[in-house]
Design a protein around this motif. Structure first.
Motif, mmCIF file in Angstrom:
data_model
loop_
_atom_site.group_PDB
_atom_site.id
_atom_site.type_symbol
_atom_site.label_atom_id
_atom_site.label_comp_id
_atom_site.label_asym_id
_atom_site.label_seq_id
_atom_site.Cartn_x
_atom_site.Cartn_y
_atom_site.Cartn_z
ATOM 1 N N ALA A 1 0.826 -1.206 0.000
ATOM 2 C CA ALA A 1 0.000 0.000 0.000
ATOM 3 C C ALA A 1 0.862 1.258 0.000
ATOM 4 O O ALA A 1 0.527 2.252 -0.652
ATOM 5 C CB ALA A 1 -0.931 0.006 1.202
ATOM 6 N N LYS B 1 -1.819 4.773 -4.911
ATOM 7 C CA LYS B 1 -3.074 4.922 -4.166
ATOM 8 C C LYS B 1 -3.104 3.901 -3.036
ATOM 9 O O LYS B 1 -2.758 2.734 -3.212
ATOM 10 C CB LYS B 1 -4.279 4.754 -5.078
ATOM 11 C CG LYS B 1 -4.351 3.412 -5.764
ATOM 12 C CD LYS B 1 -5.610 3.299 -6.577
ATOM 13 C CE LYS B 1 -5.671 1.851 -7.099
ATOM 14 N NZ LYS B 1 -6.949 1.443 -7.470
ATOM 15 N N LYS C 1 -4.988 1.522 -0.174
ATOM 16 C CA LYS C 1 -6.217 0.737 -0.151
ATOM 17 C C LYS C 1 -7.288 1.482 0.633
ATOM 18 O O LYS C 1 -6.993 2.365 1.420
ATOM 19 C CB LYS C 1 -5.951 -0.633 0.449
ATOM 20 C CG LYS C 1 -5.032 -1.466 -0.425
ATOM 21 C CD LYS C 1 -5.015 -2.897 0.017
ATOM 22 C CE LYS C 1 -4.129 -3.668 -0.957
ATOM 23 N NZ LYS C 1 -4.368 -5.056 -0.972
ATOM 24 N N GLU C 2 -8.523 1.077 0.413
ATOM 25 C CA GLU C 2 -9.659 1.704 1.083
ATOM 26 C C GLU C 2 -9.546 1.552 2.598
ATOM 27 O O GLU C 2 -8.979 0.571 3.086
ATOM 28 C CB GLU C 2 -10.962 1.046 0.608
ATOM 29 C CG GLU C 2 -11.211 1.199 -0.873
ATOM 30 C CD GLU C 2 -11.469 2.639 -1.277
ATOM 31 O OE1 GLU C 2 -12.112 3.366 -0.509
ATOM 32 O OE2 GLU C 2 -11.009 3.029 -2.354
ATOM 33 N N PRO C 3 -10.108 2.469 3.373
ATOM 34 C CA PRO C 3 -10.037 2.388 4.843
ATOM 35 C C PRO C 3 -10.671 1.118 5.405
ATOM 36 O O PRO C 3 -10.176 0.580 6.392
ATOM 37 C CB PRO C 3 -10.813 3.625 5.306
ATOM 38 C CG PRO C 3 -10.792 4.557 4.162
ATOM 39 C CD PRO C 3 -10.707 3.720 2.925
ATOM 40 N N TRP C 4 -11.728 0.596 4.791
ATOM 41 C CA TRP C 4 -12.368 -0.619 5.295
ATOM 42 C C TRP C 4 -11.412 -1.797 5.267
ATOM 43 O O TRP C 4 -11.477 -2.689 6.104
ATOM 44 C CB TRP C 4 -13.656 -0.945 4.516
ATOM 45 C CG TRP C 4 -13.415 -1.269 3.067
ATOM 46 C CD1 TRP C 4 -13.478 -0.416 2.016
ATOM 47 C CD2 TRP C 4 -13.059 -2.544 2.519
ATOM 48 N NE1 TRP C 4 -13.166 -1.060 0.840
ATOM 49 C CE2 TRP C 4 -12.910 -2.385 1.124
ATOM 50 C CE3 TRP C 4 -12.835 -3.812 3.071
ATOM 51 C CZ2 TRP C 4 -12.560 -3.421 0.276
ATOM 52 C CZ3 TRP C 4 -12.493 -4.844 2.209
ATOM 53 C CH2 TRP C 4 -12.360 -4.641 0.838
ATOM 54 N N TYR C 5 -10.511 -1.801 4.276
ATOM 55 C CA TYR C 5 -9.537 -2.885 4.172
ATOM 56 C C TYR C 5 -8.665 -2.933 5.426
ATOM 57 O O TYR C 5 -8.422 -3.996 5.995
ATOM 58 C CB TYR C 5 -8.668 -2.683 2.928
ATOM 59 C CG TYR C 5 -7.547 -3.682 2.813
ATOM 60 C CD1 TYR C 5 -7.777 -4.952 2.301
ATOM 61 C CD2 TYR C 5 -6.261 -3.376 3.248
ATOM 62 C CE1 TYR C 5 -6.757 -5.880 2.201
ATOM 63 C CE2 TYR C 5 -5.237 -4.291 3.154
ATOM 64 C CZ TYR C 5 -5.497 -5.544 2.627
ATOM 65 O OH TYR C 5 -4.485 -6.466 2.543
ATOM 66 N N TRP C 6 -8.219 -1.753 5.880
ATOM 67 C CA TRP C 6 -7.357 -1.699 7.050
ATOM 68 C C TRP C 6 -8.129 -2.036 8.316
ATOM 69 O O TRP C 6 -7.568 -2.638 9.243
ATOM 70 C CB TRP C 6 -6.686 -0.328 7.155
ATOM 71 C CG TRP C 6 -5.797 -0.111 5.966
ATOM 72 C CD1 TRP C 6 -6.000 0.758 4.939
ATOM 73 C CD2 TRP C 6 -4.610 -0.837 5.649
ATOM 74 N NE1 TRP C 6 -5.009 0.634 4.012
ATOM 75 C CE2 TRP C 6 -4.126 -0.347 4.422
ATOM 76 C CE3 TRP C 6 -3.890 -1.854 6.273
ATOM 77 C CZ2 TRP C 6 -2.975 -0.816 3.802
ATOM 78 C CZ3 TRP C 6 -2.740 -2.329 5.674
ATOM 79 C CH2 TRP C 6 -2.294 -1.819 4.453
#
Length: 189
Positions: free
Chosen positions: A136, A141, A143-148
């Protein structure tokens, strides 16, 4: 000897990079389990061939807990080895040699090696998380916050599971040793 955790972390990182997160996790877990079982079995056999006679002579009659553990290994070998494998506190290298010197059967020892899987999974998950973070940060770019959130939740859940299983294993092992001490003290000399 290097700790196996270094190899597990490295393999987890590389596997996740090569095969993706899910495929890399399971590939590394299977490989780590096979390698750990083969390596620990080799150490077990060395302990059996070189240390067994010496251990029997070395253990003093006054060492009641040690005698109880050795006695319990004869009758409840699989369960005790499995519980020892669940505990990250016990150093596997030393444990392999000492269990080889004990009276636990090789069959029970090898079968109980499945107890190494939770700690292996935790180390691989840590490596997978580091690899994801590295990826990442290197990409333009993130990754989306939900991924983390999912990664953090999964890590906390896995760590909690390993800690809880370790706690239960240690509690059960202590109970078994207390029962064996009680049985040994009731036997006539």
């Amino acid at each position: 000897m290097l700790p196996a955790s270094i190899f597990t972390l490295t393999l987890g990182y590389i596997s996740c990079k090569l095969f993706g997160e899910l495929g890399g996790f399971f590939f590394a877990l299977v490989l780590v389990y096979i390698a750990a079982t083969l390596g620990s079995t080799l150490a077990f056999l060395v302990g059996r061939m070189l240390l067994k006679k010496g251990l029997d002579q070395w253990v003093r009659p006054s060492w009641k807990k040690t005698k109880a553990l050795l006695s319990a290994l004869e009758t409840k070998g699989f369960k005790i080895v499995f519980l020892c494998r669940l505990s990250p506190v016990l150093p596997y290298n030393l444990l392999n040699y000492l269990l080889g010197a004990s009276s636990v059967s090789m069959k029970h020892y090898v079968y109980a090696s499945v107890g190494m899987i939770p700690m292996g999974a935790l180390y691989i998950y840590i490596a997978m998380s580091v690899q994801s973070l590295d990826q990442a940060l290197s990409e333009s770019k993130a990754k989306e916050p939900w991924y983390w959130v999912v990664m953090a939740f999964g890590g906390v859940l896995l760590a909690f599971t390993v800690i809880y299983v370790t706690y239960l294993g240690k509690k059960e092992l202590n109970t078994m040793l207390e029962e064996q001490l009680k049985e040994d003290s009731e036997e006539p000399n």
